[in-house]
Design a protein around this motif. Structure first.
Motif, PDB file in Angstrom:
ATOM      1  N   GLU A   1       0.855  -1.099  -0.054  1.00 45.87           N
ATOM      2  CA  GLU A   1       0.087   0.043   0.159  1.00 45.87           C
ATOM      3  C   GLU A   1       1.005   1.176  -0.058  1.00 45.87           C
ATOM      4  O   GLU A   1       0.391   2.317   0.005  1.00 45.87           O
ATOM      5  CB  GLU A   1      -1.015  -0.024   1.315  1.00 45.87           C
TER       6      GLU A   1
ATOM      7  N   TYR B   1      -2.860   9.877  -3.573  1.00 47.39           N
ATOM      8  CA  TYR B   1      -2.994   9.562  -4.908  1.00 47.39           C
ATOM      9  C   TYR B   1      -3.384   8.213  -5.156  1.00 47.39           C
ATOM     10  O   TYR B   1      -4.562   7.765  -5.898  1.00 47.39           O
ATOM     11  CB  TYR B   1      -2.051  10.078  -5.943  1.00 47.39           C
ATOM     12  N   LEU B   2      -2.618   7.197  -4.526  1.00 51.29           N
ATOM     13  CA  LEU B   2      -2.763   5.690  -4.757  1.00 51.29           C
ATOM     14  C   LEU B   2      -4.450   5.344  -4.029  1.00 51.29           C
ATOM     15  O   LEU B   2      -4.992   4.424  -4.754  1.00 51.29           O
ATOM     16  CB  LEU B   2      -2.037   4.863  -4.013  1.00 51.29           C
TER      17      LEU B   2
ATOM     18  N   LEU C   1       1.804  11.026  -2.680  1.00 47.35           N
ATOM     19  CA  LEU C   1       1.528   9.679  -3.737  1.00 47.35           C
ATOM     20  C   LEU C   1       0.709   8.809  -3.104  1.00 47.35           C
ATOM     21  O   LEU C   1      -0.062   8.171  -3.785  1.00 47.35           O
ATOM     22  CB  LEU C   1       2.907   9.151  -4.039  1.00 47.35           C
ATOM     23  N   CYS C   2       0.952   8.437  -1.772  1.00 48.95           N
ATOM     24  CA  CYS C   2      -0.066   7.557  -1.033  1.00 48.95           C
ATOM     25  C   CYS C   2      -1.541   7.960  -0.967  1.00 48.95           C
ATOM     26  O   CYS C   2      -2.470   7.112  -1.067  1.00 48.95           O
ATOM     27  CB  CYS C   2       0.211   7.332   0.260  1.00 48.95           C
TER      28      CYS C   2
ATOM     29  N   GLY D   1       4.283  -4.397  -7.043  1.00 50.34           N
ATOM     30  CA  GLY D   1       4.064  -3.281  -6.918  1.00 50.34           C
ATOM     31  C   GLY D   1       3.559  -2.710  -8.627  1.00 50.34           C
ATOM     32  O   GLY D   1       2.647  -1.382  -8.737  1.00 50.34           O
TER      33      GLY D   1
ATOM     34  N   TYR E   1      -5.713  12.181   3.875  1.00 51.59           N
ATOM     35  CA  TYR E   1      -5.621  10.519   3.869  1.00 51.59           C
ATOM     36  C   TYR E   1      -6.441   9.957   4.432  1.00 51.59           C
ATOM     37  O   TYR E   1      -7.102   9.136   4.533  1.00 51.59           O
ATOM     38  CB  TYR E   1      -3.923  10.077   3.801  1.00 51.59           C
TER      39      TYR E   1
ATOM     40  N   ALA F   1       2.894   3.604  -2.239  1.00 50.52           N
ATOM     41  CA  ALA F   1       3.061   4.127  -3.596  1.00 50.52           C
ATOM     42  C   ALA F   1       4.340   3.688  -3.967  1.00 50.52           C
ATOM     43  O   ALA F   1       5.429   4.077  -3.447  1.00 50.52           O
ATOM     44  CB  ALA F   1       2.663   5.618  -3.962  1.00 50.52           C
ATOM     45  N   ALA F   2       4.405   3.236  -5.141  1.00 48.86           N
ATOM     46  CA  ALA F   2       5.811   2.825  -5.641  1.00 48.86           C
ATOM     47  C   ALA F   2       6.864   3.761  -5.453  1.00 48.86           C
ATOM     48  O   ALA F   2       7.941   3.750  -5.236  1.00 48.86           O
ATOM     49  CB  ALA F   2       5.573   2.203  -7.285  1.00 48.86           C
TER      50      ALA F   2
ATOM     51  N   GLN G   1      -0.160  -1.562  -8.888  1.00 52.11           N
ATOM     52  CA  GLN G   1      -0.797  -0.122  -8.719  1.00 52.11           C
ATOM     53  C   GLN G   1      -0.721   0.560  -9.965  1.00 52.11           C
ATOM     54  O   GLN G   1      -1.390   1.746  -9.799  1.00 52.11           O
ATOM     55  CB  GLN G   1       0.330   0.577  -7.655  1.00 52.11           C
ATOM     56  N   CYS G   2      -0.170   0.089 -10.859  1.00 50.06           N
ATOM     57  CA  CYS G   2      -0.139   0.978 -12.331  1.00 50.06           C
ATOM     58  C   CYS G   2      -1.327   0.373 -13.429  1.00 50.06           C
ATOM     59  O   CYS G   2      -1.603  -0.761 -13.481  1.00 50.06           O
ATOM     60  CB  CYS G   2       1.058   0.540 -12.843  1.00 50.06           C
TER      61      CYS G   2
ATOM     62  N   ASN H   1      -7.404   6.189  -6.354  1.00 50.14           N
ATOM     63  CA  ASN H   1      -7.504   5.556  -7.518  1.00 50.14           C
ATOM     64  C   ASN H   1      -7.544   4.065  -7.458  1.00 50.14           C
ATOM     65  O   ASN H   1      -7.686   3.429  -8.422  1.00 50.14           O
ATOM     66  CB  ASN H   1      -5.953   5.842  -8.354  1.00 50.14           C
TER      67      ASN H   1
END
Length: 249
Positions: A63, A171-172, A168-169, A113, A225, A65-66, A116-117, A175
């Motif tokens: 969890e 954002y993750l 970024l977390c 990872g 978050y 973000a990469a 996530q993409c 999404n």
């Protein structure tokens, strides 16, 4: 720090062999308050790492973000092996504990990872992209310190890294389709831990407005978050007491 620094006016020394130093290498005092909030925040992150690693093994999902995860790993490689914080051995080994946990977390990040993409090109070449990102961050954080732009504990690079994690977390989690493999315990441990470390930064570096700016926006992202996570749990009918979300992909 590699040598003992004597602060004549304070009657104190900064000694790398001490478990706790009460003054930094610039002879600025570390107060009880500062050491307590910093140590507590750091230890909360250690616990969050432990939960994240357990969940990665169990759910085959990371969890973190990469890009944020590999950035964090680059910072820990440098500050866990090459550079040493001047706060004392307790914090040197805390940084190293982060690195040890992160070795296993990043292994799972390379392994899982890509989930996530969404972009097919990135998914197909995920490991190459992640490796190149790691090299990039090693250069950024290493040069920041070597060229004198960082502090003696790595605060500037740490908060560039922290803001990357926070934004970024957020954002993750926005999404992903479900909260599969996400943990509320990691959310609050990570957010409150960062908040405590930010209190230390504001107290010990009152004139470093760059760090304070990053602290502020990291706090905003982490608070957002937690609120967003909480609302999604309620919307998806997940009990707040559930430590890790057990949904199907």
């Amino acid at each position: 720090s590699d040598s003992i620094t004597t602060c004549q006016d304070l009657g104190l020394v900064n000694d790398p062999s001490h478990w706790f130093n009460w003054v930094d290498i610039n002879c600025e005092p570390y107060t009880y308050y500062q050491l307590i909030v910093f140590a507590t925040g750091c230890l909360m992150w250690v616990i969050a790492y432990g939960i994240m690693l357990r969940n990665a093994i169990k759910f085959k999902f990371i969890e973190m973000a990469a890009v944020a995860g590999i950035s964090n790993f680059a910072w820990e490689i440098l500050w866990g092996t090459i550079f040493n914080t001047d706060m004392g051995l307790f914090f040197v080994w805390t940084y190293r504990a982060w690195l040890i946990f992160d070795l296993f977390i990043v292994y799972h990040l390379f392994k899982y990872g890509h989930k996530q993409c969404r972009d097919p090109l990135i998914r197909a070449n995920f490991k190459w992209f992640l490796g190149l990102a790691g090299i990039f961050w090693l250069g950024i954080y290493g040069l920041l310190y070597r060229q004198g732009y960082d502090t003696s504990i790595g605060s500037v690079s740490a908060y560039i890294c922290q803001f990357t994690i926070s934004i970024l977390c957020l954002y993750l989690i926005h999404n992903v389709k479900t909260l599969y493999g996400f943990s509320w315990n990691i959310a609050w441990l990570r957010s409150i831990g960062t908040g405590l470390v930010s209190l230390f930064m504001i107290s010990h570096y009152p004139d470093n407005y760059f760090i304070q700016w990053l602290c502020l926006f990291s706090w905003i992202c982490d608070g957002t978050y937690m609120i967003y996570f909480w609302k999604r749990m309620k919307r998806e009918g997940i009990p707040v007491t559930e430590p890790t979300i057990l949904l199907t992909e």
